[in-house]
Design a protein around this motif. Structure first.
Motif, mmCIF file in Angstrom:
data_model
loop_
_atom_site.group_PDB
_atom_site.id
_atom_site.type_symbol
_atom_site.label_atom_id
_atom_site.label_comp_id
_atom_site.label_asym_id
_atom_site.label_seq_id
_atom_site.Cartn_x
_atom_site.Cartn_y
_atom_site.Cartn_z
ATOM 1 N N HIS A 75 0.756 -0.672 -0.128
ATOM 2 C CA HIS A 75 -0.220 0.043 0.272
ATOM 3 C C HIS A 75 0.272 1.365 -0.313
ATOM 4 N N LEU A 76 1.878 1.135 0.598
ATOM 5 C CA LEU A 76 3.038 2.488 0.981
ATOM 6 C C LEU A 76 3.607 2.304 -0.787
ATOM 7 N N GLY A 77 3.876 1.176 -0.954
ATOM 8 C CA GLY A 77 4.574 2.164 -2.171
ATOM 9 C C GLY A 77 3.699 1.188 -2.884
ATOM 10 N N ARG A 78 2.133 2.016 -3.124
ATOM 11 C CA ARG A 78 1.682 2.558 -4.680
ATOM 12 C C ARG A 78 1.067 0.632 -5.022
ATOM 13 N N ASP A 79 1.700 -0.110 -4.519
ATOM 14 C CA ASP A 79 1.596 -1.529 -5.463
ATOM 15 C C ASP A 79 0.392 -2.113 -4.921
ATOM 16 N N LEU A 80 -0.650 -1.722 -4.140
ATOM 17 C CA LEU A 80 -1.633 -2.692 -3.572
ATOM 18 C C LEU A 80 -2.774 -2.187 -4.574
ATOM 19 N N GLY A 81 -3.462 -3.653 -4.918
ATOM 20 C CA GLY A 81 -4.681 -3.643 -6.082
ATOM 21 C C GLY A 81 -5.507 -3.852 -4.664
ATOM 22 N N VAL A 82 -7.280 -3.201 -6.177
ATOM 23 C CA VAL A 82 -8.510 -2.190 -5.584
ATOM 24 C C VAL A 82 -8.691 -3.460 -3.861
ATOM 25 N N GLU A 83 -9.258 -4.872 -4.634
ATOM 26 C CA GLU A 83 -9.698 -5.316 -3.694
ATOM 27 C C GLU A 83 -8.351 -6.036 -2.170
ATOM 28 N N ALA A 84 -7.637 -5.712 -2.415
ATOM 29 C CA ALA A 84 -6.771 -6.085 -1.649
ATOM 30 C C ALA A 84 -6.752 -4.540 0.081
ATOM 31 N N LYS A 85 -6.674 -3.304 -1.328
ATOM 32 C CA LYS A 85 -7.122 -1.937 -0.227
ATOM 33 C C LYS A 85 -7.911 -2.278 0.538
ATOM 34 N N GLY A 86 -9.158 -2.533 -0.345
ATOM 35 C CA GLY A 86 -10.812 -2.914 0.489
ATOM 36 C C GLY A 86 -9.867 -3.322 2.118
ATOM 37 N N GLU A 87 -9.580 -4.719 2.045
ATOM 38 C CA GLU A 87 -9.673 -5.303 3.421
ATOM 39 C C GLU A 87 -8.200 -5.074 4.270
ATOM 40 N N LEU A 88 -8.024 -3.786 3.379
ATOM 41 C CA LEU A 88 -6.370 -3.298 4.539
ATOM 42 C C LEU A 88 -7.443 -1.915 5.304
ATOM 43 N N LYS A 89 -8.142 -1.549 4.268
ATOM 44 C CA LYS A 89 -8.603 -0.311 5.597
ATOM 45 C C LYS A 89 -9.348 -0.644 6.473
ATOM 46 N N LYS A 90 -10.103 -1.952 5.896
ATOM 47 C CA LYS A 90 -10.702 -2.345 6.854
ATOM 48 C C LYS A 90 -10.117 -3.019 8.465
ATOM 49 N N HIS A 91 -9.165 -3.257 8.284
ATOM 50 C CA HIS A 91 -8.202 -3.640 9.204
ATOM 51 C C HIS A 91 -7.884 -1.710 9.468
ATOM 52 N N ILE A 92 -7.176 -1.031 8.934
ATOM 53 C CA ILE A 92 -6.780 0.057 9.647
ATOM 54 C C ILE A 92 -7.747 -0.105 10.385
ATOM 55 N N SER A 93 -8.975 0.415 10.152
ATOM 56 C CA SER A 93 -9.816 0.989 10.670
ATOM 57 C C SER A 93 -9.701 0.575 11.875
ATOM 58 N N GLU A 94 -9.306 -0.893 12.428
ATOM 59 C CA GLU A 94 -9.602 -1.344 13.697
ATOM 60 C C GLU A 94 -8.296 -1.690 14.701
ATOM 61 N N CYS A 95 -7.439 -0.956 13.574
ATOM 62 C CA CYS A 95 -6.290 -1.806 13.885
ATOM 63 C C CYS A 95 -5.247 0.200 14.633
ATOM 64 N N PRO A 96 -5.264 0.211 15.603
ATOM 65 C CA PRO A 96 -4.824 1.637 16.448
ATOM 66 C C PRO A 96 -2.962 2.202 15.658
ATOM 67 N N ASP A 97 -2.628 0.710 16.297
ATOM 68 C CA ASP A 97 -1.153 0.565 15.338
ATOM 69 C C ASP A 97 -0.875 0.941 14.031
ATOM 70 N N CYS A 98 -1.912 0.156 13.639
ATOM 71 C CA CYS A 98 -1.065 -0.021 11.816
ATOM 72 C C CYS A 98 -1.594 1.496 11.218
ATOM 73 N N LYS A 99 -2.886 2.044 12.169
ATOM 74 C CA LYS A 99 -2.386 3.596 11.520
ATOM 75 C C LYS A 99 -2.361 4.130 11.617
ATOM 76 N N VAL A 100 -0.914 4.716 12.902
ATOM 77 C CA VAL A 100 -0.222 5.552 13.502
ATOM 78 C C VAL A 100 0.971 5.007 12.451
ATOM 79 N N TYR A 101 1.606 3.099 12.351
ATOM 80 C CA TYR A 101 2.335 3.276 11.692
ATOM 81 C C TYR A 101 2.286 3.888 9.858
ATOM 82 N N VAL A 102 1.274 3.715 8.923
ATOM 83 C CA VAL A 102 0.758 4.212 7.941
ATOM 84 C C VAL A 102 0.963 5.432 7.810
#
Lengths: 199, 96
Positions: free
Chosen positions: B25-52
């Motif tokens: 995602h940070l390398g702009r290499d993530l597909g649309v479908e995976a983006k949705g999955e990651l977005k969901k994870h980030i919304s539930e994980c404060p550490d990953c949110k701070v990291y990203v």
């Protein structure tokens, strides 16, 4: 120079011996080549050497420039290769171990809960630039070249891998580590600046 | 995931797949479908949110402050001298 056609004409004239056209080509690209060299070398003297060597090669080898890419791209590759060669000879590998420890296993980096967003700091441009340059200068060479080419010069992973003659996965790993390192160094530098300004 | 008393996270037990997705995602290499999955994870994980967020803000910061370094005085003049070319620009003359 406005377009590729103008450049093509200038290159042809320069090849035909027109010194004025050659000078225009040098003048057009020297600022950007110097800027790239200083980012990679972090040293004015070395950057000037790279600048001079790049254009000496341009003059000598212009007849081998096929014109498939822009002249700048061609010069950019020459300058990057010269800079990387020089860095290798100087064996600038300081603090390589520090950054290697930032792996996927500890990918959060350190103290992220205390991380300060540099975009929110109200500093003038020169302070920001100093902070950035200081942070880049601390990056070990093998990471700095990936970071400069990929993040600052905005090359793709594939282009960066090609320029540095390393694999794409290696580019990705080094970039990830370099970004974490930069994030932590920038946050530290911002705090240093605040202390200096307050004293 | 473990945390210290100070609240600083000292471990992050995420799957390699998730870490790889974040890097992509940070390398702009993530597909649309995976983006949705990651977005969901980030919304539930404060550490990953701070990291990203922190990495994205850092990248924004140095791109914003990445000016073309101007050549110091005399560099252009020496370049033209070494190349035995006449500088068409009046820039160096104006500096004198």
């Amino acid at each position: 120079m406005n377009n590729h056609l103008d450049e093509k004409i200038l290159v042809q004239k320069a090849l035909d011996g027109d010194q004025k056209s050659m000078a225009i080509l040098v003048e057009t690209h020297s600022d950007r080549i110097y800027s790239l060299a200083i980012k990679l070398m972090r040293n004015e003297e070395d950057a000037e050497d790279i600048l001079q060597e790049t254009f000496m090669i341009m003059i000598k080898k212009l007849n081998t420039f096929a014109g498939k890419s822009s002249l700048y791209t061609w010069l950019y590759r020459i300058a990057t290769n010269l800079a990387l060669g020089k860095l290798r000879r100087k064996k600038i590998v300081k603090s390589e171990e520090d950054i290697q420890n930032v792996s996927e296993a500890s990918y959060l980096g350190k103290d992220i809960q205390n991380w300060k967003n540099p975009m929110e700091a109200e500093q003038d441009q020169s302070v920001m630039t100093t902070c950035l340059e200081h942070a880049i200068s601390k990056l070990p060479e093998s990471y700095r070249s990936v970071f400069v080419l990929r993040d600052m010069e905005k090359h793709s992973t594939r282009e960066t891998a090609k320029l540095l003659a390393i694999s794409e996965s290696n580019v990705k790993v080094r970039l990830m580590r370099a970004r974490l390192y930069m994030r932590d160094r920038l946050a530290e530098n911002m705090q240093c600046v605040e202390v200096i300004q307050a004293s | 995931m473990r945390g210290s008393d100070s609240g600083i996270m000292i471990g992050h037990n995420h799957s390699e797949k998730m870490i790889s997705m974040i890097q992509k995602h940070l390398g702009r290499d993530l597909g649309v479908e995976a983006k949705g999955e990651l977005k969901k994870h980030i919304s539930e994980c404060p550490d990953c949110k701070v990291y990203v967020d922190s990495i994205e803000e850092t990248v924004k910061f140095y791109r914003k402050n990445n000016a073309v370094n101007e050549m110091p005085s005399g560099v252009s003049e020496r370049l033209f001298k070494v190349l035995e070319l006449k500088n068409n620009s009046t820039k160096e003359e104006n500096e004198k």
